[in-house]
Design an enzyme around this catalytic site. Sequence first.
Site, mmCIF file in Angstrom:
data_model
loop_
_atom_site.group_PDB
_atom_site.id
_atom_site.type_symbol
_atom_site.label_atom_id
_atom_site.label_comp_id
_atom_site.label_asym_id
_atom_site.label_seq_id
_atom_site.Cartn_x
_atom_site.Cartn_y
_atom_site.Cartn_z
ATOM 1 N N ASP A 135 0.861 -1.182 0.000
ATOM 2 C CA ASP A 135 0.000 0.000 0.000
ATOM 3 C C ASP A 135 0.903 1.240 0.000
ATOM 4 O O ASP A 135 1.975 1.224 0.606
ATOM 5 C CB ASP A 135 -0.869 0.059 1.268
ATOM 6 N N ASP A 194 0.346 8.572 8.069
ATOM 7 C CA ASP A 194 0.512 7.222 8.646
ATOM 8 C C ASP A 194 1.821 7.150 9.403
ATOM 9 O O ASP A 194 1.900 6.623 10.504
ATOM 10 C CB ASP A 194 0.662 6.135 7.575
ATOM 11 N N GLU A 203 1.283 -2.223 12.226
ATOM 12 C CA GLU A 203 1.041 -2.575 10.826
ATOM 13 C C GLU A 203 2.077 -1.935 9.920
ATOM 14 O O GLU A 203 2.363 -2.448 8.838
ATOM 15 C CB GLU A 203 -0.366 -2.123 10.421
ATOM 16 N N GLU A 204 2.643 -0.832 10.349
ATOM 17 C CA GLU A 204 3.598 -0.111 9.506
ATOM 18 C C GLU A 204 5.032 -0.632 9.604
ATOM 19 O O GLU A 204 5.908 -0.159 8.890
ATOM 20 C CB GLU A 204 3.591 1.381 9.851
ATOM 21 N N ASP A 206 -2.721 -0.577 14.555
ATOM 22 C CA ASP A 206 -2.734 0.006 13.219
ATOM 23 C C ASP A 206 -2.823 1.508 13.476
ATOM 24 O O ASP A 206 -3.878 2.015 13.852
ATOM 25 C CB ASP A 206 -3.952 -0.502 12.423
ATOM 26 N N LEU A 261 -2.832 4.292 11.756
ATOM 27 C CA LEU A 261 -3.813 5.108 11.028
ATOM 28 C C LEU A 261 -4.458 4.252 9.957
ATOM 29 O O LEU A 261 -3.930 4.089 8.862
ATOM 30 C CB LEU A 261 -3.144 6.345 10.425
ATOM 31 N N ASP A 262 -5.599 3.704 10.323
ATOM 32 C CA ASP A 262 -6.307 2.800 9.424
ATOM 33 C C ASP A 262 -7.177 3.599 8.456
ATOM 34 O O ASP A 262 -7.724 4.639 8.827
ATOM 35 C CB ASP A 262 -7.193 1.881 10.275
ATOM 36 N N GLU A 304 -6.204 -5.270 13.060
ATOM 37 C CA GLU A 304 -7.542 -4.756 12.753
ATOM 38 C C GLU A 304 -8.645 -5.674 13.266
ATOM 39 O O GLU A 304 -9.506 -5.258 14.054
ATOM 40 C CB GLU A 304 -7.667 -4.552 11.229
HETATM 41 P P1 AHM Z 1 -10.742 -1.591 -0.012
HETATM 42 O O1 AHM Z 1 -10.365 -0.265 -0.539
HETATM 43 O O2 AHM Z 1 -10.067 -2.715 -0.713
HETATM 44 O O3 AHM Z 1 -12.222 -1.784 0.055
HETATM 45 O O4 AHM Z 1 -10.181 -1.647 1.481
HETATM 46 C C1 AHM Z 1 -10.755 -0.908 2.516
HETATM 47 C C2 AHM Z 1 -10.235 -1.403 3.813
HETATM 48 C C3 AHM Z 1 -10.827 -0.711 5.005
HETATM 49 O O5 AHM Z 1 -11.896 -1.414 5.551
HETATM 50 C C4 AHM Z 1 -9.674 -0.607 5.955
HETATM 51 O O6 AHM Z 1 -9.816 0.457 6.827
HETATM 52 C C5 AHM Z 1 -8.532 -0.380 5.003
HETATM 53 O O7 AHM Z 1 -8.850 -1.121 3.852
HETATM 54 C C6 AHM Z 1 -7.233 -0.870 5.509
HETATM 55 O O8 AHM Z 1 -6.254 -0.450 4.614
HETATM 56 P P2 AHM Z 1 -5.059 0.473 5.149
HETATM 57 O O9 AHM Z 1 -4.338 -0.394 6.164
HETATM 58 O O10 AHM Z 1 -4.258 0.748 3.930
HETATM 59 O O11 AHM Z 1 -5.591 1.687 5.785
#
Ligand code: AHM
Length: 335
Positions: A64, A70, A93-94, A116, A118-119, A275
């Site tokens: 990502d 983040d 997570e980072e 996590d 900043l989710d 998460e």
């Molecule tokens: P999507 O874009 O594939 O639907 O993913 C959305 C999901 C969220 O529910 C969650 O908060 C996020 O992906 C987690 O991703 P990150 O860790 O990059 O914030």
Amino acid sequence: MQNRIITLDEFIIHRQKEHPVATGELTGLLRDIGVAAKIVNREVNKAGLLNILGAVGSENLHGDTVQKLDLYANEKLIECLRNSGECAGIASEENEEFIPIPSVAGKDSKYVVVMDPLDGSSNIDVNVSVGTIFGIYRRISDPNKVVTKEDFLQKGTDLVAAGYVLYGTSTILVYTTGKGVNGFTLDPTIGEFCLSHQNIQIPKRGNFYSVNQGYYLKFDVEMRRYIDHCSDENYGLRYIGSMVSDIHRILFQGGIFLYPNTRKYPHGKLRLLYECNPLGFIVEQAGGKAISCYLERILEIEPKDLHQRVTVALGSPEMVDEMKAFVEKYSTIPG
Ligand code: AHM
């Protein structure tokens, strides 16, 4: 609603007093997370002014794009926990590896934190709600030695506490220590999280389902059937793409959140440790259910890897049961 303000600090100290053998370490750790959340909140709120929106350009270990905020949130939380003296190690997570924390003032802490920072990072640069998720475990390795990976690879049922902070129209911190779920809204005028939602109970059913419907054709047949059913039942589709925000709505209004396996993410996208376990613990504590799309209880899944992904369905108990019935009926996987 109580008629006098109860701050987060007061509340957790009061809760500690209910446990005569408590040493105050968990209380201290929760308070330190509350302080870190306020610092992250300050930056989230002024991100647009500080040029920390947008991607740094690098990719995190999951592929990502890493956003500046983040990194900031990760650094701040680590810094607060490092200075806290109540945390022996962090898995974020980072960060690819867990971070052992040397003892502060010769004191050996018995807790580790998974988080996590900043989710929902894809929402940051368009001013949509994001959140911080955390879980706290009692370490299982020798407290006089450096933490080990096993301290973090514990099942969700071993969580001592879990919570999230939603940086939304207002900032709210929701947490549980296994005795119900309470929410605290940040009052910016006094800089304190104040008890605003006591003993949160998730409705048994709701009128919303939350899934990235854009991936519909990539879901397994049983999931497509269940989503068709949601549509037939006229449930509204609500999907922010920030798990904390989507779960927060479900906690109060009822509904179901789904992140099944897709071709891109054969094991689901979301992380078990950072998460699904913490949010699953909160949802269960509020009377809801949290299972994988293969019908295992999320909190009972044995983690094998720090960054393990898992499919997930969580929310109102009757809706999760309904989804389970669709999987049992239509799944082509034997068992
Ligand atoms: P999507 O874009 O594939 O639907 O993913 C959305 C999901 C969220 O529910 C969650 O908060 C996020 O992906 C987690 O991703 P990150 O860790 O990059 O914030």
